[in-house]
Design an enzyme around this catalytic site. Structure first.
Site, PDB file in Angstrom:
ATOM      1  N   ASN A  10       0.784  -1.235   0.000  1.00  0.00           N
ATOM      2  CA  ASN A  10       0.000   0.000   0.000  1.00  0.00           C
ATOM      3  C   ASN A  10       0.817   1.286   0.000  1.00  0.00           C
ATOM      4  O   ASN A  10       0.252   2.369   0.105  1.00  0.00           O
ATOM      5  CB  ASN A  10      -0.968   0.005   1.182  1.00  0.00           C
ATOM      6  CG  ASN A  10      -2.032  -1.054   1.026  1.00  0.00           C
ATOM      7  OD1 ASN A  10      -2.473  -1.343  -0.090  1.00  0.00           O
ATOM      8  ND2 ASN A  10      -2.444  -1.661   2.120  1.00  0.00           N
ATOM      9  N   CYS A  11       2.096   1.187  -0.160  1.00  0.00           N
ATOM     10  CA  CYS A  11       2.965   2.368  -0.205  1.00  0.00           C
ATOM     11  C   CYS A  11       2.748   3.108  -1.525  1.00  0.00           C
ATOM     12  O   CYS A  11       2.743   2.498  -2.602  1.00  0.00           O
ATOM     13  CB  CYS A  11       4.416   1.911  -0.075  1.00  0.00           C
ATOM     14  SG  CYS A  11       5.637   3.168  -0.462  1.00  0.00           S
ATOM     15  N   ASP A  12       2.583   4.410  -1.468  1.00  0.00           N
ATOM     16  CA  ASP A  12       2.345   5.203  -2.683  1.00  0.00           C
ATOM     17  C   ASP A  12       3.504   5.111  -3.670  1.00  0.00           C
ATOM     18  O   ASP A  12       3.289   5.017  -4.877  1.00  0.00           O
ATOM     19  CB  ASP A  12       2.090   6.673  -2.331  1.00  0.00           C
ATOM     20  CG  ASP A  12       0.732   6.882  -1.682  1.00  0.00           C
ATOM     21  OD1 ASP A  12      -0.159   6.022  -1.850  1.00  0.00           O
ATOM     22  OD2 ASP A  12       0.562   7.908  -0.992  1.00  0.00           O
ATOM     23  N   MET A  14       5.547   2.645  -3.993  1.00  0.00           N
ATOM     24  CA  MET A  14       5.474   1.292  -4.575  1.00  0.00           C
ATOM     25  C   MET A  14       4.443   1.244  -5.689  1.00  0.00           C
ATOM     26  O   MET A  14       4.665   0.635  -6.738  1.00  0.00           O
ATOM     27  CB  MET A  14       5.096   0.269  -3.495  1.00  0.00           C
ATOM     28  CG  MET A  14       6.212  -0.083  -2.553  1.00  0.00           C
ATOM     29  SD  MET A  14       7.611  -0.886  -3.345  1.00  0.00           S
ATOM     30  CE  MET A  14       6.850  -2.255  -4.156  1.00  0.00           C
ATOM     31  N   LYS A  15       3.314   1.873  -5.457  1.00  0.00           N
ATOM     32  CA  LYS A  15       2.252   1.889  -6.473  1.00  0.00           C
ATOM     33  C   LYS A  15       2.751   2.572  -7.746  1.00  0.00           C
ATOM     34  O   LYS A  15       2.491   2.100  -8.852  1.00  0.00           O
ATOM     35  CB  LYS A  15       1.005   2.584  -5.936  1.00  0.00           C
ATOM     36  CG  LYS A  15       0.291   1.781  -4.869  1.00  0.00           C
ATOM     37  CD  LYS A  15      -0.882   2.554  -4.295  1.00  0.00           C
ATOM     38  CE  LYS A  15      -1.518   1.801  -3.146  1.00  0.00           C
ATOM     39  NZ  LYS A  15      -2.583   2.560  -2.494  1.00  0.00           N
TER      40      LYS A  15
END
Length: 116
Positions: A10-12, A14-15
């Site tokens: 859920n890390c931005d 990472m997205k």
């Protein structure tokens, strides 16, 4: 070519990295080190290649919430123990490909790594 991206689902950042890989048709395996953990050998290899200051996410909330005593006089061994115990202290994403290690996400660096 084997590409593995390590991080937290859920890390931005990472997205953004996963979206970039998908948009550029780069197949990859995703390792969620919050859910699956990370082993000492990976951390030591990443630190050997990129350096502790690159791998340890000192700017993250998890690190900043540590008591002062745990953040002070941070040795390599102590830092590895903290990251093993709380993988969210590892900067993300960490991407392994073609014998390269990329820590963090910058589109231009990814583009350079995946030029055909």
């Amino acid at each position: 070519m084997t590409v593995t991206i390590y991080g937290i689902r859920n890390c931005d950042t990472m997205k953004k990295a996963r979206s970039w890989l998908e948009a550029h048709d780069v197949a990859y395996a995703f390792h969620d080190y919050k859910a699956s953990g990370i082993d000492r050998a990976h951390l030591e290899a990443w630190i050997d290649e990129a350096g502790l200051d690159t791998v340890l996410n000192r700017a993250g909330t998890t690190f900043r919430k540590l008591p002062d005593a745990e953040r002070e006089n941070l040795t390599l061994e102590k830092a590895i123990a903290l990251m093993l115990d709380q993988p969210s202290m590892i900067k993300r994403p960490v991407l392994e490909t073609k014998g390269k290690l990329l820590v963090g996400f910058k589109p231009e660096i990814y583009a350079g790594a995946f030029e055909r």
